[in-house]
Design a protein around this motif. Structure first.
Motif, PDB file in Angstrom:
ATOM      1  N   ALA A 225      36.222  19.576  56.307  1.00 13.46           N
ATOM      2  CA  ALA A 225      35.206  20.503  55.812  1.00 13.46           C
ATOM      3  C   ALA A 225      34.923  21.577  56.857  1.00 13.46           C
ATOM      4  O   ALA A 225      35.117  21.375  58.053  1.00 13.46           O
ATOM      5  CB  ALA A 225      33.922  19.747  55.478  1.00 13.46           C
ATOM      6  N   PHE A 226      34.468  22.734  56.391  1.00  8.47           N
ATOM      7  CA  PHE A 226      34.051  23.801  57.299  1.00  8.47           C
ATOM      8  C   PHE A 226      32.711  23.410  57.920  1.00  8.47           C
ATOM      9  O   PHE A 226      31.839  22.898  57.229  1.00  8.47           O
ATOM     10  CB  PHE A 226      33.910  25.115  56.525  1.00  8.47           C
ATOM     11  N   PRO A 227      32.503  23.610  59.233  1.00 11.04           N
ATOM     12  CA  PRO A 227      33.369  24.318  60.171  1.00 11.04           C
ATOM     13  C   PRO A 227      34.294  23.404  60.979  1.00 11.04           C
ATOM     14  O   PRO A 227      35.064  23.885  61.790  1.00 11.04           O
ATOM     15  CB  PRO A 227      32.363  25.007  61.091  1.00 11.04           C
ATOM     16  N   GLN A 228      34.207  22.080  60.775  1.00 17.29           N
ATOM     17  CA  GLN A 228      35.009  21.171  61.579  1.00 17.29           C
ATOM     18  C   GLN A 228      36.505  21.468  61.464  1.00 17.29           C
ATOM     19  O   GLN A 228      37.261  21.298  62.432  1.00 17.29           O
ATOM     20  CB  GLN A 228      34.737  19.719  61.161  1.00 17.29           C
ATOM     21  N   ILE A 229      36.929  21.943  60.299  1.00 18.29           N
ATOM     22  CA  ILE A 229      38.354  22.172  60.070  1.00 18.29           C
ATOM     23  C   ILE A 229      38.904  23.303  60.944  1.00 18.29           C
ATOM     24  O   ILE A 229      40.119  23.405  61.157  1.00 18.29           O
ATOM     25  CB  ILE A 229      38.613  22.476  58.580  1.00 18.29           C
ATOM     26  N   LEU A 230      38.016  24.137  61.482  1.00 18.95           N
ATOM     27  CA  LEU A 230      38.484  25.222  62.344  1.00 18.95           C
ATOM     28  C   LEU A 230      39.247  24.683  63.555  1.00 18.95           C
ATOM     29  O   LEU A 230      40.170  25.332  64.055  1.00 18.95           O
ATOM     30  CB  LEU A 230      37.296  26.075  62.816  1.00 18.95           C
ATOM     31  N   GLY A 231      38.879  23.491  64.018  1.00 23.18           N
ATOM     32  CA  GLY A 231      39.597  22.892  65.140  1.00 23.18           C
ATOM     33  C   GLY A 231      41.051  22.622  64.814  1.00 23.18           C
ATOM     34  O   GLY A 231      41.920  22.714  65.694  1.00 23.18           O
ATOM     35  N   ALA A 232      41.338  22.303  63.540  1.00 27.61           N
ATOM     36  CA  ALA A 232      42.723  22.049  63.137  1.00 27.61           C
ATOM     37  C   ALA A 232      43.534  23.345  63.145  1.00 27.61           C
ATOM     38  O   ALA A 232      44.695  23.365  63.568  1.00 27.61           O
ATOM     39  CB  ALA A 232      42.751  21.416  61.750  1.00 27.61           C
ATOM     40  N   TYR A 233      42.932  24.441  62.673  1.00 30.10           N
ATOM     41  CA  TYR A 233      43.615  25.736  62.738  1.00 30.10           C
ATOM     42  C   TYR A 233      43.933  26.083  64.197  1.00 30.10           C
ATOM     43  O   TYR A 233      45.039  26.542  64.516  1.00 30.10           O
ATOM     44  CB  TYR A 233      42.737  26.827  62.137  1.00 30.10           C
ATOM     45  N   ASP A 234      42.941  25.891  65.076  1.00 29.06           N
ATOM     46  CA  ASP A 234      43.147  26.204  66.491  1.00 29.06           C
ATOM     47  C   ASP A 234      44.255  25.351  67.091  1.00 29.06           C
ATOM     48  O   ASP A 234      45.068  25.831  67.893  1.00 29.06           O
ATOM     49  CB  ASP A 234      41.852  25.988  67.275  1.00 29.06           C
ATOM     50  N   ALA A 235      44.299  24.070  66.701  1.00 26.11           N
ATOM     51  CA  ALA A 235      45.309  23.170  67.257  1.00 26.11           C
ATOM     52  C   ALA A 235      46.714  23.613  66.884  1.00 26.11           C
ATOM     53  O   ALA A 235      47.628  23.615  67.729  1.00 26.11           O
ATOM     54  CB  ALA A 235      45.064  21.743  66.761  1.00 26.11           C
ATOM     55  N   VAL A 236      46.904  24.007  65.623  1.00 25.22           N
ATOM     56  CA  VAL A 236      48.232  24.462  65.198  1.00 25.22           C
ATOM     57  C   VAL A 236      48.593  25.769  65.889  1.00 25.22           C
ATOM     58  O   VAL A 236      49.728  25.950  66.360  1.00 25.22           O
ATOM     59  CB  VAL A 236      48.288  24.616  63.664  1.00 25.22           C
TER      60      VAL A 236
END
Length: 280
Positions: A225-236
């Motif tokens: 869920a947003f905003p936690q998912i932003l960490g996954a974008y950053d990781a990739v």
């Protein structure tokens, strides 16, 4: 005019909690106009019942609500003001959640590294024929757009009926958050040798996506869920940069398992970023 029931600006300033300078500014902007202005001295006088308005203005400005918006809200009814305050509170809580998630993500990256929390893999994405509905939006309008877009697209798919070949996904052509707008595309892939869509609504198109290599990570439950998912974008993105690949297209958010509720524990989302070997 009988001034016995009026407060001079100095006393009104103390009672209402607004400085004399602020009161002059709110007079000029039409937010809080004095009841009487002495034509000789220019001294301002206010009714006692305006003290409550002054305190409301002070509170609204402490919430960083612009002066013009304060004037509009005070000119409307109580229901409008209550609704605006509740919306402001929701937005403030959302900003706080984004900041909290950003801090936790940054701390995790500094102390553990992104690969400790997000495992990135490579997979080959097949060529696809897709239905696409796009809009230029920021994050505040993202959920409503996607719900409406997919409802319309599934209606089109059902008329075919189209043979869907994979989960729904979204393509982000740039940063989509509370401060930035970008082109967002809702996508559905379907079998190119089967039934084809007809009578497409305005703004919906069919497009061909070429075969591509994707750097991916998956997240589940609250992490999706947003905003936690932003960490996954950053990781990739970090993984692509560190491994010397080139970014080769808009990042995809793939609905691997979706319940319809953003933070449901059964949700599973994939971040998939097209990559290519860097140019020599």
């Amino acid at each position: 005019m009988d001034r016995r029931n009026l407060l001079p600006i100095g006393q009104f300033s103390q009672a209402g909690g607004l400085s004399v300078t602020a009161l002059r500014h709110y007079d000029a902007s039409g937010v809080l106009v004095p009841t009487f202005v002495d034509p000789v001295s220019g001294y301002r006088y206010y009714r006692r019942d305006q003290v409550r308005t002054a305190r409301s203005i002070r509170a609204l400005r402490q919430l960083d609500i612009p002066v013009e918006e304060v004037r509009r809200l005070l000119g409307g009814g109580q229901e409008e003001l209550v609704a605006a305050l509740r919306a402001h509170l929701s937005a403030a809580e959302r900003r706080l959640e984004v900041q909290r998630s950003t801090v936790h993500s940054l701390l995790s990256r500094l102390t553990e590294g992104t690969e400790m929390t997000h495992r990135v893999t490579i997979r080959q994405g097949a060529a696809e024929r897709i239905l696409v509905r796009g809009a230029t939006i920021d994050n505040s309008g993202l959920d409503a757009f996607l719900r409406a877009a997919y409802q319309e697209m599934y209606e089109v798919a059902g008329r075919g009926p189209l043979a869907l070949t994979g989960p729904a996904f979204v393509r982000f052509h740039g940063v989509c958050d509370d401060e930035n707008e970008t082109l967002v595309e809702a996508c559905l892939s379907f079998w190119e040798d089967g039934a084809q869509p007809t009578d497409l609504p305005e703004g919906m198109t069919v497009r061909e996506l070429p075969e591509t290599t994707l750097a991916c990570t998956e997240v589940e439950g609250a992490a999706a869920a947003f905003p936690q998912i932003l960490g996954a974008y950053d990781a990739v993105a970090d993984w692509i940069t560190r491994h010397d690949f080139a970014f080769a297209g808009p990042v995809r958010l793939v609905y691997r398992r979706w319940t319809g509720t953003p933070d449901a524990p059964d949700n599973r989302m994939e971040i998939a970023w097209p990559i290519a070997e860097p140019c020599a």
